[in-house]
Design an enzyme around this catalytic site. Structure first.
Site, PDB file in Angstrom:
ATOM      1  N   GLU A  28       5.228   0.463  -7.962  1.00  0.00           N
ATOM      2  CA  GLU A  28       6.383   1.332  -7.692  1.00  0.00           C
ATOM      3  C   GLU A  28       7.158   1.632  -8.982  1.00  0.00           C
ATOM      4  O   GLU A  28       8.381   1.510  -9.046  1.00  0.00           O
ATOM      5  CB  GLU A  28       7.278   0.710  -6.634  1.00  0.00           C
ATOM      6  CG  GLU A  28       6.576   0.556  -5.284  1.00  0.00           C
ATOM      7  CD  GLU A  28       7.510   0.127  -4.163  1.00  0.00           C
ATOM      8  OE1 GLU A  28       8.676  -0.216  -4.445  1.00  0.00           O
ATOM      9  OE2 GLU A  28       7.076   0.150  -2.992  1.00  0.00           O
TER      10      GLU A  28
ATOM     11  N   GLU B   6       1.333  -1.044   0.864  1.00  0.00           N
ATOM     12  CA  GLU B   6       2.210  -2.002   1.542  1.00  0.00           C
ATOM     13  C   GLU B   6       2.773  -1.377   2.801  1.00  0.00           C
ATOM     14  O   GLU B   6       3.173  -0.206   2.797  1.00  0.00           O
ATOM     15  CB  GLU B   6       3.415  -2.397   0.681  1.00  0.00           C
ATOM     16  CG  GLU B   6       3.159  -3.262  -0.506  1.00  0.00           C
ATOM     17  CD  GLU B   6       4.468  -3.609  -1.220  1.00  0.00           C
ATOM     18  OE1 GLU B   6       5.528  -3.614  -0.558  1.00  0.00           O
ATOM     19  OE2 GLU B   6       4.428  -3.846  -2.431  1.00  0.00           O
TER      20      GLU B   6
END
Length: 419
Positions: A117, A257
């Site tokens: 991220e 995720e």
């Protein structure tokens, strides 16, 4: 391993899959001081589950070796603080020679993730080196005659628009400068674009069934006439729409995720063992059904559940296994913008929040918080909405040092700030 593996057990026990093409894996986070050794973890996964994909957030040699001579495919990660360094070919080659080659072919390393991220960090220097680093790692693997995929996971904060799904688009400027080149890399290397969709971060009391894949009336995308019956499909299709908008709808998507916590703050609605089992079990059934999503029908998505363990040393961000304790002491608090924050920084905050699944309709045209129509006012509302939705932890109001927690209610006229 006791209660630490509660979430893993809830989704394993809630669905039985006989297909050999099992596409659901697990994230194995290790920011904790009370975990069993990697060898014990690998044996548990091998003997007690049907999981055959594991993703770790570093390249720890003990973990990599623990999965040697097993049927587990491993995804390893170049840590965020090393991303810039490996943009240099020599450093990338050293990283591959130190962290990959010694473990082959005993361990099945399927994929290397360059950071985690990175776009959400807001660090422009690192963001600018992300793609060069991915290319450098890929070249180092090719030079070593090793076939391993290279990718990087993204939060849904990469989207500036996600509702309705068909209108999904990447953040302004980033769409062409960052994402089109990254997607071109994925197209050329036949590797997936990886995202982290979390219905948990976008649900409320009215949409809990929609988030948990339970029977519900659905949400209509008026532009396409599609009625979405679960939030994950809507989030995935928003990402797909953004990819298609820049010309890369053909690139595969992997869910890096997703998950649902089995415990949360006291009296938190929708957070329990049953809710975690419902989300994760229904997720597995859905992802392995081959149904795909409304805009991506008849597709099966490789998906990693977060997370295998409670990580008791985590200090930032709610864990979908067990969110960090709230800093709430009973006093109402709000997140507002700092005076010194620039409009560019605040616009980036708006793009991140509204792309993460938080409801931003109140600051859109006609909404009760649209006026005054300026970046600072809109950012203050959006940042507070994010802060409240994520547990009212001080770090959820940081926004790269552009937000501050206040005990003064910023609500005005018809514009009500959540608390």
């Amino acid at each position: 391993m006791g209660s630490k593996i509660l979430l893993l057990l809830t989704f394993i026990n809630s669905v039985s899959l006989s297909t050999a093409e099992f596409t659901v894996g697990v994230n194995y986070g290790r920011v904790a001081d009370n975990l069993p050794p990697p060898s014990q973890v690998s044996q548990f996964i091998i003997t007690q589950t049907t999981i055959n994909h594991v993703k770790i957030f570093d390249a720890n040699p003990d973990v990599i070796k623990a999965f040697a001579n097993t049927n587990i495919s491993l995804t390893i990660t170049v840590p965020n603080d090393a991303v810039s360094a490996v943009s240099k070919p020599s450093a990338a080659q050293s990283w591959v020679y130190d962290n990959v080659l010694p473990f082959l072919p005993a361990t099945k390393i399927k994929r290397i993730l360059v950071g985690n991220e990175i776009l959400a960090t807001g660090d422009k220097a690192v963001i600018s080196r992300l793609l060069p680093s991915m290319k450098a790692i890929h070249s180092a693997l090719q030079s070593a005659n090793v076939e391993i995929q290279v990718s990087t996971p993204h939060s849904l904060g990469i989207l500036s628009v996600s509702d309705p799904p068909s209108s999904g688009r990447f953040r302004r400027v980033y769409d062409r400068v960052i994402f089109a080149p990254i997607l071109e890399f994925h197209r050329q290397t036949k590797t997936p674009f990886m995202v982290c969709p979390y219905p948990y971060f976008g649900y409320n009391e009215k949409t809990l069934d929609y988030a948990l894949f339970k029977p519900n009336g659905g949400v209509l995308d008026k532009a396409t006439g599609v009625n979405y019956t679960n939030m994950l499909d809507a989030q995935m299709d928003a990402v797909y729409s953004a990819m298609k908008r820049v010309g890369y709808g053909d690139v595969d998507i992997v869910v890096a995720e997703t998950g649902w916590p089995s415990a949360g703050n006291p009296n938190q609605f929708g957070v329990s063992v049953d809710d975690a089992a419902s989300y994760n079990g229904n997720l597995m059934k859905h992802m392995n059904s081959g149904a795909g999503t409304p805009l991506m029908p008849n597709r099966t998505f490789e998906t990693f559940i977060f997370s295998l363990f409670n990580e008791n040393l985590k200090t930032k961000g709610p864990s979908p296994e067990a969110p960090s304790p709230s800093s709430d002491t009973g006093t109402k608090k709000w997140c507002i913008t700092k005076e010194e924050a620039t409009d560019a920084e605040l616009q980036a905050n708006i793009d991140f929040v509204c792309g993460s699944g938080v409801d931003c309709k109140p600051i859109q045209g006609g909404g009760p918080c649209y006026e005054p129509d300026n970046v600072r006012s809109h950012a203050s509302y959006a940042m507070n909405a994010y802060y409240q939705a994520h547990g009212r932890n001080d770090f959820d109001c940081d926004f790269s040092n552009t937000g501050v927690v206040s005990s003064s209610d910023p609500s005005y006229e018809e514009c009500a700030y959540a608390a």
